[in-house]
Design a protein around this motif. Structure first.
Motif, short mmCIF file in Angstrom:
data_model
loop_
_atom_site.label_atom_id
_atom_site.label_comp_id
_atom_site.label_asym_id
_atom_site.label_seq_id
_atom_site.Cartn_x
_atom_site.Cartn_y
_atom_site.Cartn_z
N GLU A 49 0.83 -1.21 0.00
CA GLU A 49 0.00 0.00 0.00
C GLU A 49 0.86 1.25 0.00
OE1 GLU A 49 -4.02 -1.68 2.17
OE2 GLU A 49 -2.31 -1.15 3.43
N ASP A 50 1.98 1.21 0.72
CA ASP A 50 2.92 2.35 0.69
C ASP A 50 3.53 2.51 -0.70
OD1 ASP A 50 2.44 2.87 3.37
OD2 ASP A 50 4.22 1.78 4.06
N ILE A 51 3.89 1.40 -1.33
CA ILE A 51 4.51 1.45 -2.65
C ILE A 51 3.55 2.08 -3.67
CG2 ILE A 51 5.23 0.00 -4.60
CD1 ILE A 51 6.50 -1.90 -2.51
N VAL A 52 2.28 1.69 -3.63
CA VAL A 52 1.33 2.20 -4.62
C VAL A 52 0.57 3.43 -4.11
CG1 VAL A 52 1.12 0.04 -5.89
CG2 VAL A 52 -0.46 0.52 -4.01
N GLN B 91 -7.61 -5.38 -8.10
CA GLN B 91 -7.10 -5.45 -9.47
C GLN B 91 -6.02 -4.38 -9.64
OE1 GLN B 91 -8.04 -7.86 -11.88
NE2 GLN B 91 -8.79 -8.67 -9.93
N LEU B 92 -4.87 -4.78 -10.11
CA LEU B 92 -3.75 -3.85 -10.24
C LEU B 92 -4.08 -2.71 -11.20
CD1 LEU B 92 -0.89 -6.48 -10.31
CD2 LEU B 92 -1.71 -5.13 -8.35
N SER B 93 -4.87 -2.97 -12.20
CA SER B 93 -5.24 -1.92 -13.17
C SER B 93 -6.09 -0.82 -12.53
CB SER B 93 -5.98 -2.53 -14.36
OG SER B 93 -7.17 -3.16 -13.93
N GLU C 135 -4.05 3.65 -9.40
CA GLU C 135 -3.52 4.76 -10.19
C GLU C 135 -2.00 4.76 -10.24
OE1 GLU C 135 -3.56 9.58 -9.79
OE2 GLU C 135 -5.42 8.51 -9.36
N ASP C 136 -1.36 4.37 -9.14
CA ASP C 136 0.10 4.43 -9.06
C ASP C 136 0.78 3.08 -9.30
OD1 ASP C 136 0.65 7.21 -8.65
OD2 ASP C 136 -0.26 7.01 -6.68
N LEU D 216 7.68 2.66 -11.71
CA LEU D 216 8.38 2.98 -10.47
C LEU D 216 7.91 2.08 -9.32
CD1 LEU D 216 10.40 4.70 -8.96
CD2 LEU D 216 8.63 6.41 -8.64
N SER D 217 6.61 1.88 -9.21
CA SER D 217 6.10 1.02 -8.15
C SER D 217 6.50 -0.44 -8.40
CB SER D 217 4.58 1.15 -7.99
OG SER D 217 3.90 0.83 -9.17
N LYS D 218 6.56 -0.85 -9.64
CA LYS D 218 7.01 -2.22 -9.94
C LYS D 218 8.48 -2.39 -9.54
CE LYS D 218 3.69 -2.85 -13.64
NZ LYS D 218 3.43 -2.89 -15.07
#
Length: 76
Positions: free
Chosen positions: A11-14, A26-28, A31-32, A36-38
Motif C-alpha cells: 500500500e505504501d509502494i502504490v 485489481q492492479l489496473s 492509479e500508481d 516505479l512502483s514495480k
C-alpha cells in the motif's frame, strides 16, 4: 514477514491508504501501479524475501493475489 505487513508495504509502494488493498484488488485499478512502483516491489522482493525477479515477472499480473502467489512460500 507476515501477509499483513506485506500488504501495508505494498500500500505504501502504490500510495494508497492502509486498508485499501485486499486479495481481490485489481492492479489496473491502482492509479500508481506503474514502472516505479514495480521497481520498488521488485526491490522489496529482493530485500525482504531474497527473491530476485525480472520486471517481466510482473508485467502480466492482474491482481494483488497474483503478487502474493509469487511470495506465498516466503510469508510467515
Amino acid at each position: 514477514m507476515k501477509l499483513e505487513e506485506f500488504i501495508a508495504n505494498f500500500e505504501d509502494i502504490v500510495m494508497v491508504d492502509h486498508g485499501t488493498i485486499n486479495m481481490e484488488t485489481q492492479l489496473s485499478d491502482l492509479e500508481d501501479w506503474d514502472s516505479l512502483s514495480k521497481a520498488s516491489l521488485l526491490a522489496t522482493f529482493e530485500e525482504q524475501f531474497s527473491l530476485k525477479l525480472e520486471d517481466s515477472a510482473l508485467r502480466n499480473l492482474q491482481s494483488f493475489a497474483e503478487i502474493v502467489e509469487l511470495i506465498k512460500d516466503r510469508l510467515e
